[in-house]
Design an enzyme around this catalytic site. Sequence first.
Site, PDB file in Angstrom:
ATOM      1  N   ASP A  32       0.598  -1.212   0.555  1.00 28.26           N
ATOM      2  CA  ASP A  32      -0.129   0.099  -0.178  1.00 28.26           C
ATOM      3  C   ASP A  32       0.848   0.773  -0.020  1.00 28.26           C
ATOM      4  O   ASP A  32       1.585   1.552   0.804  1.00 28.26           O
ATOM      5  CB  ASP A  32      -1.134   0.107   1.472  1.00 28.26           C
ATOM      6  CG  ASP A  32      -1.990   0.931   1.139  1.00 28.26           C
ATOM      7  OD1 ASP A  32      -1.859   1.905   0.589  1.00 28.26           O
ATOM      8  OD2 ASP A  32      -3.096   1.477   2.138  1.00 28.26           O
ATOM      9  N   TYR A  65      -9.408  17.549  -9.574  1.00 32.00           N
ATOM     10  CA  TYR A  65      -7.809  16.002 -10.286  1.00 32.00           C
ATOM     11  C   TYR A  65      -7.107  17.182 -11.064  1.00 32.00           C
ATOM     12  O   TYR A  65      -5.306  17.015 -10.888  1.00 32.00           O
ATOM     13  CB  TYR A  65      -8.982  15.417 -11.342  1.00 32.00           C
ATOM     14  CG  TYR A  65      -7.823  15.020 -12.220  1.00 32.00           C
ATOM     15  CD1 TYR A  65      -7.974  13.430 -12.505  1.00 32.00           C
ATOM     16  CD2 TYR A  65      -7.912  14.757 -13.431  1.00 32.00           C
ATOM     17  CE1 TYR A  65      -7.236  12.648 -12.611  1.00 32.00           C
ATOM     18  CE2 TYR A  65      -6.881  14.221 -14.435  1.00 32.00           C
ATOM     19  CZ  TYR A  65      -7.225  12.749 -13.686  1.00 32.00           C
ATOM     20  OH  TYR A  65      -6.615  11.843 -14.604  1.00 32.00           O
ATOM     21  N   LYS A  91      -2.876  16.472 -10.161  1.00 36.56           N
ATOM     22  CA  LYS A  91      -2.201  15.990 -11.825  1.00 36.56           C
ATOM     23  C   LYS A  91      -1.345  17.394 -12.063  1.00 36.56           C
ATOM     24  O   LYS A  91       0.176  16.924 -12.287  1.00 36.56           O
ATOM     25  CB  LYS A  91      -3.078  15.713 -12.791  1.00 36.56           C
ATOM     26  CG  LYS A  91      -3.916  14.534 -12.503  1.00 36.56           C
ATOM     27  CD  LYS A  91      -2.334  13.315 -13.027  1.00 36.56           C
ATOM     28  CE  LYS A  91      -3.319  12.086 -12.755  1.00 36.56           C
ATOM     29  NZ  LYS A  91      -2.627  10.890 -12.592  1.00 36.56           N
ATOM     30  N   THR A 102      -8.371   0.487 -20.049  1.00 38.44           N
ATOM     31  CA  THR A 102      -8.242  -0.345 -19.047  1.00 38.44           C
ATOM     32  C   THR A 102      -9.278  -2.133 -18.723  1.00 38.44           C
ATOM     33  O   THR A 102     -10.749  -1.382 -19.174  1.00 38.44           O
ATOM     34  CB  THR A 102      -7.897   0.537 -17.992  1.00 38.44           C
ATOM     35  OG1 THR A 102      -9.076   1.052 -17.315  1.00 38.44           O
ATOM     36  CG2 THR A 102      -6.880   1.384 -18.311  1.00 38.44           C
TER      37      THR A 102
END
Length: 283
Positions: free
Chosen positions: A72, A168, A172, A203
């Site tokens: 993790d 986001y 990013k 994906t």
Amino acid sequence: MRLRGRVAVVTGASRGAGRGIARVLGEEGATVYVTGRSTRAGGSPTGRPETIEDTAEEVTARGGTGIPVRCDHTDDAQVRALFDRVRAEQGRLDLLVSNAWGGYEREVRIEPCWTLDPAHLDLMLAAGLRAHLLTVQRAAPLLTDTRGGLVVLTTWAVGEPYHGNLYYDVAKTAINRIPVGLAEELRPYGVTAVAVSPGWMHTELMDLTPEQAAQTESTEFVGRAVAALAADPDVRRHSGSVRTVVELAAEYGFTDVNGRPTSGFWEQYARDLGKEHVSGTEC
């Protein structure tokens, strides 16, 4: 088998881009430590069937050596243990692909900032930005001891155009700044740092029509970009930059698995911006 004898770590590799990258590195002969939280014994936090063991077996089947390690990347102790193990077993680290990103555990929607859920921000920061920083921080001593290595961060090449989701966009943008600092700090040790941005990837999470799928990139397209960088003896010229996969495909002469040099995604993005083309620093 350009990467035979090289040791790589690919984080978040049970599925998606990480899995595609690990597969290609295996095809190139690398020893690949495949990390993630999804295992056959413990299942997946998101309920998906893919596991790090599956990916590691594919790496080996393609000619490399796949080694699954549950990790993790939000947990400092687990990240430290990962690189301690790589040092003990291999004594070196030639390539780190920092790909783990928890921000897609929830849908990234284009919506007004005042409607966004702060819990999603927590995911992007803890399992995204912080995970990247923690991973490169704990890998750095092994990379600097090895010398001449490469750090690749998978990202989205946000820039001047606003993405449409404030969380986001900010997360990013922060990730895209990491190679800038790493390039400066790792340059004396011959280590290169670059961020690589795929386009719209098909994906395991995506249920697309054939028409939609035709506009996507495979997860192995970004893998071919990473392999090309890792095999380039002059890769330092890219250090500190953000590059799109299609830019690297044009430079290094590789294609996606279907033989196309691009899905057309970035060309359409450029048209939407009223430009002839876009680079990794403009996207």
